[in-house]
Enzyme design. Structure first.
Site, PDB file in Angstrom:
ATOM      1  N   CYS A 167      10.461   8.479  -7.351  1.00  0.00           N
ATOM      2  CA  CYS A 167       9.987   8.640  -5.973  1.00  0.00           C
ATOM      3  C   CYS A 167      11.055   9.161  -5.028  1.00  0.00           C
ATOM      4  O   CYS A 167      10.754   9.894  -4.094  1.00  0.00           O
ATOM      5  CB  CYS A 167       9.397   7.323  -5.453  1.00  0.00           C
ATOM      6  SG  CYS A 167      10.607   6.032  -5.104  1.00  0.00           S
ATOM      7  N   MET A 218       0.837  -1.201   0.000  1.00  0.00           N
ATOM      8  CA  MET A 218       0.000   0.000   0.000  1.00  0.00           C
ATOM      9  C   MET A 218       0.874   1.255   0.000  1.00  0.00           C
ATOM     10  O   MET A 218       1.574   1.543   0.978  1.00  0.00           O
ATOM     11  CB  MET A 218      -0.945  -0.024   1.194  1.00  0.00           C
ATOM     12  CG  MET A 218      -1.918  -1.195   1.171  1.00  0.00           C
ATOM     13  SD  MET A 218      -3.113  -1.184   2.528  1.00  0.00           S
ATOM     14  CE  MET A 218      -4.112   0.248   2.100  1.00  0.00           C
ATOM     15  N   SER A 219       0.782   2.004  -1.102  1.00  0.00           N
ATOM     16  CA  SER A 219       1.586   3.218  -1.253  1.00  0.00           C
ATOM     17  C   SER A 219       0.872   4.461  -0.765  1.00  0.00           C
ATOM     18  O   SER A 219       1.450   5.549  -0.749  1.00  0.00           O
ATOM     19  CB  SER A 219       1.942   3.407  -2.734  1.00  0.00           C
ATOM     20  OG  SER A 219       0.764   3.667  -3.479  1.00  0.00           O
ATOM     21  N   GLY A 240      -1.234  -2.483  -6.808  1.00  0.00           N
ATOM     22  CA  GLY A 240      -2.229  -1.762  -7.597  1.00  0.00           C
ATOM     23  C   GLY A 240      -1.832  -1.596  -9.041  1.00  0.00           C
ATOM     24  O   GLY A 240      -2.381  -0.744  -9.746  1.00  0.00           O
ATOM     25  N   CYS A 266      12.972  -1.565  -8.984  1.00  0.00           N
ATOM     26  CA  CYS A 266      12.196  -1.661  -7.742  1.00  0.00           C
ATOM     27  C   CYS A 266      11.238  -2.849  -7.791  1.00  0.00           C
ATOM     28  O   CYS A 266      11.108  -3.603  -6.821  1.00  0.00           O
ATOM     29  CB  CYS A 266      11.427  -0.363  -7.518  1.00  0.00           C
ATOM     30  SG  CYS A 266      10.487  -0.332  -5.973  1.00  0.00           S
ATOM     31  N   MET A 303       5.963  -0.003   2.381  1.00  0.00           N
ATOM     32  CA  MET A 303       7.404  -0.238   2.391  1.00  0.00           C
ATOM     33  C   MET A 303       8.151   1.061   2.663  1.00  0.00           C
ATOM     34  O   MET A 303       8.011   2.042   1.924  1.00  0.00           O
ATOM     35  CB  MET A 303       7.848  -0.825   1.051  1.00  0.00           C
ATOM     36  CG  MET A 303       7.226  -2.168   0.747  1.00  0.00           C
ATOM     37  SD  MET A 303       7.769  -2.843  -0.845  1.00  0.00           S
ATOM     38  CE  MET A 303       6.964  -1.702  -1.962  1.00  0.00           C
TER      39      MET A 303
END
Length: 356
Positions: free
Chosen positions: A199, A9-10, A127, A103, A34
């Site tokens: 990111c 879940m980001s 997702g 990643c 994470m």
């Protein structure tokens, strides 16, 4: 027995809805965010997309709303080694890497999967806009319903084991449908914008980031033409990529493009746009999904970057881990370090890193 799934879940709408959809399907869902951001005072006050502290708070709120447990797990060391250090080294060698692919390969579908199994989970889920599909006893990926958001390009490295333990519930929806689901179930992230920057570099200035991290290793050098004539000074090869026209800091009266980067002499070669169109490339570190190895030439559609359109090509093997790709039509700015990815009838065949 209820299957258990760990959802990465980001804090964004896609992973949030993925968690909801899997819970609706009867899975026991555990949310994990994470922790990959590094201690970096330079970006202390900046929003950092899926790596930011605010993303953790959004993920926690979503998990609370969905009534699922949520954990933050530290992946900083693995992320630095396999994504950030790799990203910097590739640029220092005159290449243009894709950190999202690294990643996915080393963090989301390797380290996270290992942690998930330690928790007794059967699957990890994300997702991503893609669909896991099994064809003739081999797992592969099908392009998502929303071709504009399809993310299979960044997932070609997944192994059979990883695919067997991966769920991607968003792949059968369009983005607007995912946002509408989030709105209907009361998730505040339904209108949250998509993260488009790297990111760990929220201001998107990768050259300045690499120069700051490597200190004195990024040095000025010469712009040269194809004959080796010096045209001016560049500020460091890490600031440039093949096909680049803007941001050169020089005026020539006619458009000039980066057509090559020479790391060993610290030179950036400039030429005309015509010079950056090619038909052939060689890819290394190739991974195939529907089969183990390419045994004969194969006609595919291939993409040389995430944003490019698939183009007709023929692929043939060169040894065990390399393939030659020959496009029917010339492609603009085939770039070392980027990935070339192969498709057939919307099925992901595989891909590799462009080597030459």
């Amino acid at each position: 027995m209820t299957k258990k799934v760990v959802v990465g879940m980001s804090g964004g709408v896609d992973s949030s809805v993925a968690a909801h959809l899997l819970k609706e399907q009867g899975y026991e869902v555990i949310g994990v965010t994470m922790q990959v951001w590094q201690e970096d005072d330079y970006y202390e006050d900046m929003e950092s997309g899926c790596c930011s502290l605010s993303a953790v708070e959004d993920a926690k709120m979503v998990a609370y709303h969905l009534n699922i447990p949520h954990y933050v797990m530290n992946f900083k060391e693995a992320f630095k080694k396999n994504v950030i250090d790799y990203f910097i080294q590739e640029y220092m060698e005159g290449k243009t890497p894709n950190p999202c692919i690294a990643c996915n390969k080393y963090i989301k579908f390797d380290e996270l999967l290992k942690r998930a199994m330690d928790l007794g989970a059967d699957y990890v889920a994300t997702g991503h806009y893609a669909t896991v599909e099994k064809i003739n006893d081999r797992y592969t990926l099908r392009k998502s319903k929303d071709h504009n958001k399809d993310q299979t390009y960044a997932l070609y490295n997944l192994t059979q084991f990883q695919l067997a333990h991966t769920l991607m519930p968003c792949g059968i929806y369009k983005k607007e449908e995912i946002r509408e689901i989030a709105r209907k179930i009361g998730l505040n992230v339904y209108s949250k914008r998509d993260s488009e920057e790297i990111c760990f570099i929220p201001d998107n200035d990768h050259g300045a980031y690499i120069k700051r991290i490597t200190k004195d290793k990024v040095k000025e050098g010469n712009f040269i033409d194809k004959e080796g004539n010096v045209l001016g000074k560049h500020k460091g090869i890490v600031y440039y990529t093949l096909g680049q026209r803007k941001g050169l800091g020089l005026s020539f009266g006619v458009p000039m493009y980066v057509i090559d980067i020479k790391p060993y002499t610290n030179e950036v070669v400039l030429g005309s746009e015509e010079d950056i169109f090619k038909t052939d490339l060689v890819a290394k570190d190739v991974n195939f999904l529907p089969f183990e190895n390419l045994t004969s030439p194969m006609k595919v559609e291939a993409k040389i970057r995430y944003s490019s359109k698939p183009a007709e090509a023929m692929i043939s093997s060169i040894g065990k881990e390399k393939v030659k790709v020959k496009f029917t039509d010339r492609q603009r700015a085939i770039t070392k370090g980027q990935s070339v990815v192969f498709y057939k009838d919307n099925i992901l065949i595989g891909g590799g890193i462009i080597d030459s």
